[in-house]
Enzyme design. Structure first.
Site, PDB file in Angstrom:
ATOM      1  N   ASP A 234      -0.247  20.655  32.332  1.00 16.42           N
ATOM      2  CA  ASP A 234       1.173  20.287  32.267  1.00 16.42           C
ATOM      3  C   ASP A 234       1.508  19.738  30.879  1.00 16.42           C
ATOM      4  O   ASP A 234       0.644  19.239  30.163  1.00 16.42           O
ATOM      5  CB  ASP A 234       1.534  19.257  33.344  1.00 16.42           C
ATOM      6  CG  ASP A 234       0.497  18.161  33.452  1.00 16.42           C
ATOM      7  OD1 ASP A 234      -0.174  17.876  32.435  1.00 16.42           O
ATOM      8  OD2 ASP A 234       0.348  17.579  34.539  1.00 16.42           O
TER       9      ASP A 234
ATOM     10  N   ASP B 115      -4.557   5.558  26.331  1.00 16.07           N
ATOM     11  CA  ASP B 115      -5.918   5.131  26.643  1.00 16.07           C
ATOM     12  C   ASP B 115      -6.956   5.508  25.592  1.00 16.07           C
ATOM     13  O   ASP B 115      -7.663   4.659  25.066  1.00 16.07           O
ATOM     14  CB  ASP B 115      -6.337   5.607  28.047  1.00 16.07           C
ATOM     15  CG  ASP B 115      -6.063   7.089  28.298  1.00 16.07           C
ATOM     16  OD1 ASP B 115      -5.582   7.777  27.380  1.00 16.07           O
ATOM     17  OD2 ASP B 115      -6.341   7.555  29.428  1.00 16.07           O
TER      18      ASP B 115
ATOM     19  N   ASP C 244       3.687  17.122  28.590  1.00 11.55           N
ATOM     20  CA  ASP C 244       4.447  15.870  28.623  1.00 11.55           C
ATOM     21  C   ASP C 244       5.175  15.706  27.293  1.00 11.55           C
ATOM     22  O   ASP C 244       4.563  15.749  26.225  1.00 11.55           O
ATOM     23  CB  ASP C 244       3.509  14.671  28.824  1.00 11.55           C
ATOM     24  CG  ASP C 244       2.896  14.683  30.219  1.00 11.55           C
ATOM     25  OD1 ASP C 244       3.614  15.073  31.159  1.00 11.55           O
ATOM     26  OD2 ASP C 244       1.714  14.329  30.354  1.00 11.55           O
TER      27      ASP C 244
HETATM   28  P1  ATP Z   1      -5.263  15.190  32.862  1.00 15.28           P
HETATM   29  O1  ATP Z   1      -3.867  15.656  33.169  1.00 15.28           O
HETATM   30  O2  ATP Z   1      -6.282  16.242  32.682  1.00 15.28           O
HETATM   31  O3  ATP Z   1      -5.701  14.116  33.783  1.00 15.28           O
HETATM   32  P2  ATP Z   1      -4.050  13.720  30.799  1.00 15.28           P
HETATM   33  O4  ATP Z   1      -4.583  13.095  29.533  1.00 15.28           O
HETATM   34  O5  ATP Z   1      -2.855  14.594  30.639  1.00 15.28           O
HETATM   35  O6  ATP Z   1      -5.235  14.485  31.453  1.00 15.28           O
HETATM   36  P3  ATP Z   1      -2.438  12.163  32.545  1.00 15.28           P
HETATM   37  O7  ATP Z   1      -2.855  11.264  33.654  1.00 15.28           O
HETATM   38  O8  ATP Z   1      -1.632  13.368  32.851  1.00 15.28           O
HETATM   39  O9  ATP Z   1      -3.773  12.563  31.799  1.00 15.28           O
HETATM   40  O10 ATP Z   1      -1.685  11.238  31.497  1.00 15.28           O
HETATM   41  C1  ATP Z   1      -0.946  11.763  30.385  1.00 15.28           C
HETATM   42  C2  ATP Z   1      -1.151  10.855  29.190  1.00 15.28           C
HETATM   43  O11 ATP Z   1      -0.698   9.521  29.492  1.00 15.28           O
HETATM   44  C3  ATP Z   1      -2.601  10.680  28.764  1.00 15.28           C
HETATM   45  O12 ATP Z   1      -3.019  11.719  27.937  1.00 15.28           O
HETATM   46  C4  ATP Z   1      -2.571   9.345  28.068  1.00 15.28           C
HETATM   47  O13 ATP Z   1      -2.050   9.476  26.759  1.00 15.28           O
HETATM   48  C5  ATP Z   1      -1.557   8.565  28.893  1.00 15.28           C
HETATM   49  N1  ATP Z   1      -2.219   7.799  29.962  1.00 15.28           N
HETATM   50  C6  ATP Z   1      -2.488   8.198  31.217  1.00 15.28           C
HETATM   51  N2  ATP Z   1      -3.091   7.244  31.918  1.00 15.28           N
HETATM   52  C7  ATP Z   1      -3.218   6.187  31.099  1.00 15.28           C
HETATM   53  C8  ATP Z   1      -3.752   4.875  31.233  1.00 15.28           C
HETATM   54  N3  ATP Z   1      -4.299   4.479  32.382  1.00 15.28           N
HETATM   55  N4  ATP Z   1      -3.685   4.065  30.172  1.00 15.28           N
HETATM   56  C9  ATP Z   1      -3.114   4.457  29.012  1.00 15.28           C
HETATM   57  N5  ATP Z   1      -2.596   5.670  28.807  1.00 15.28           N
HETATM   58  C10 ATP Z   1      -2.639   6.537  29.834  1.00 15.28           C
HETATM   59 MG    MG Z   2      -1.796  15.491  32.314  1.00 11.62          MG
END
Ligand code: ATP
Ligand code: MG
Length: 459
Positions: A61, A138, A63
């Site tokens: 996805d 994160d 963002d």
């Molecule tokens: P995936 O979708 O594969 O889990 P992702 O990195 O896109 O990986 P998401 O949970 O969709 O993870 O979160 C999108 C973004 O938001 C992350 O890439 C990160 O920058 C931020 N993020 C998500 N969770 C946290 C957290 N617990 N603390 C800080 N930043 C976060």
């Molecule tokens: Mg994601």
């Protein structure tokens, strides 16, 4: 410490100096960013999408982040809904059932600082600059900002360097960041496994030190994280990581102490193989695969001679409390216990030993998922081919008779590829609705209740 970041960053990586370009980004996403820019706002892609494109992986996805405030975003798009209380996010719908998340840059506010004031939060408190937004994220590899106007990447935390070194580095002091949100430790375990990155020593020590804090994390977030792990395609490696980081014994102690750990890892690998082939697997099958050894232990040797309903009762008596602790929806738990308990029946009967009431067993609403779970179980065990073939045949005979007559005309062995494809997907309502319709007939399995209310204190 933040001032250190400020001196060195941002580093701008121009178009062509990295692997991301607009051709990897969905048209609708580019259109949203272009519209924001046309009104004088900034717009970037950030997070998993940019990380995954850089690593040559499939993007799940996109963002978008912007300096436009939620109400300004809403004004720009016809089908836009704002969600969340304190930090409002915009969901911009690009079709009937697909939306793109558009978030405003977040300010660097500490957890708890804004809580319990009872007032409406002033927007200035929660919204910030792109730099602040980066520092809140994160890991450095999750904080790269792609500008689709000139295809450049802005790096505020050293993520590009860490990408090259394949390091999962925390943004800022890892102890502070894991304390702030211990779910990040679990995310670290998953990202390292999924991306084949290493966790630097400092982060690893911090993870070990803060592992116990996972007991205070929000239960719904943890359940969401559990499903993410089980679907990420590297669940076996993630669980190995979580055990090594010392966080599993606080999060899922039953699994950390599982004496049949290797069997569990084999089932998770079977799930990972299916995910690599693009199969979706319903939540209940994922949970049954994870916890099956506990169920097998509680059922013990005598399970060989028990009915599946007796096994269901045993599992529930011992593990309802775990289901409650995990906040598994009751229906999900109902399916988990029903499909896991049928594994003994599948195992017991084969071409040599038929069972009574076979037609009823196969036509039961739980049968298709039970068989899917048994396929995973059999792949991990590696010795249940005759049983599998027998039950695939029965499934065709009773549930897909037209496919059965075709299959009968061809003597080729049944393979995983010729399996009737289940149309059940995780979280889809029709799954439950279909079951309900079928179960209007007199119930054979007795009502299910999780008869303890959640212990107070669980979140
Ligand atoms: P995936 O979708 O594969 O889990 P992702 O990195 O896109 O990986 P998401 O949970 O969709 O993870 O979160 C999108 C973004 O938001 C992350 O890439 C990160 O920058 C931020 N993020 C998500 N969770 C946290 C957290 N617990 N603390 C800080 N930043 C976060
Ligand atoms: Mg994601």
């Amino acid at each position: 410490m933040w001032s250190l970041f400020k001196k060195k960053y941002p580093i701008i990586f121009p178009a062509g100096s990295h692997g991301v370009s607009n051709e990897y980004v969905d048209r609708e996403v580019l259109d949203i960013m272009a519209r924001l820019r046309s009104r004088g706002f900034e717009a970037y892609l950030v997070g998993g999408s940019i990380r995954d494109i850089l690593l040559g992986k499939r993007v799940k996805d996109f963002d978008i982040v912007t300096d436009a405030h939620p109400r300004q975003i809403k004004r720009l798009f016809k089908r836009c809904f704002l969600i969340g209380k304190r930090f409002r996010l915009a969901h911009v719908y690009v079709s009937k059932d697909r939306f793109i998340e558009v978030a405003t840059f977040r300010a660097l506010v500490e957890r708890g600082e804004l809580q319990d004031t009872g007032k409406k939060y002033a927007e200035n408190n929660v919204f910030g600059t792109i730099e602040e937004d980066a520092l809140r994220r994160d890991f450095t590899i999750n904080a790269l900002y792609y500008n689709s106007a000139d295809s450049s990447i802005e790096d505020y935390t050293g993520g590009m360097e860490d990408m090259k070194k394949r390091l999962l580095r925390s943004i800022g002091d890892p102890v502070k960041r894991f304390r702030e949100d211990p779910v990040r430790i679990i995310r670290a375990g998953r990202f390292c496994a999924q991306l084949q990155f290493s966790l630097p020593r400092k982060e690893r020590r911090a993870a070990e030190k803060c592992a116990i804090l996972i007991t205070e994390a929000n239960t719904s977030r943890l359940l969401e994280e559990l499903y993410k792990i089980l679907r990420c395609g590297a669940s076996a490696a993630t669980f190995e990581n979580l055990r090594q980081f010392g966080v599993l014994k606080f999060w899922l102690p039953e699994l950390a102490e599982n004496p049949h750990w290797n069997d569990m890892i084999k089932r998770l690998s079977a799930i990972d193989n299916r995910r690599a082939r693009g199969q979706d697997i319903p939540n209940a099958i994922l949970i049954a695969s994870l916890f099956f050894d506990l169920f097998a232990d509680v059922a013990g040797e005598k399970a060989e001679k028990m009915s599946h309903q007796e096994i269901v009762n045993l599992i529930r008596a011992k593990y309802n409390n775990v289901a409650i602790r995990l906040r598994l929806p009751r229906k999900e738990w109902d399916i988990v216990t029903n499909i896991a308990s049928r594994a003994w029946v599948f195992k017991r009967f084969s071409a040599q030993r038929r069972m009574k009431g076979e037609a009823r067993f196969v036509r039961n609403a739980y049968f298709p998922e039970s068989l899917k779970f048994f396929e995973i179980f059999a792949e991990a065990e590696g010795s249940l081919e005759p049983q599998l073939k027998y039950w695939w045949q029965k499934e065709r005979e009773y549930l897909h008779p037209s496919a059965s007559s075709q299959a009968n005309s061809s003597p080729t062995a049944v393979s995983a590829n010729t399996l009737p494809q289940n149309t059940i997907h995780a979280g889809e309502k029709p799954f439950i609705a279909k079951r309900r319709r079928k179960r209007r007939r007199p119930k054979r399995t007795g009502p299910h209740t999780i008869d303890q209310s959640p212990p107070s204190g669980t979140q």
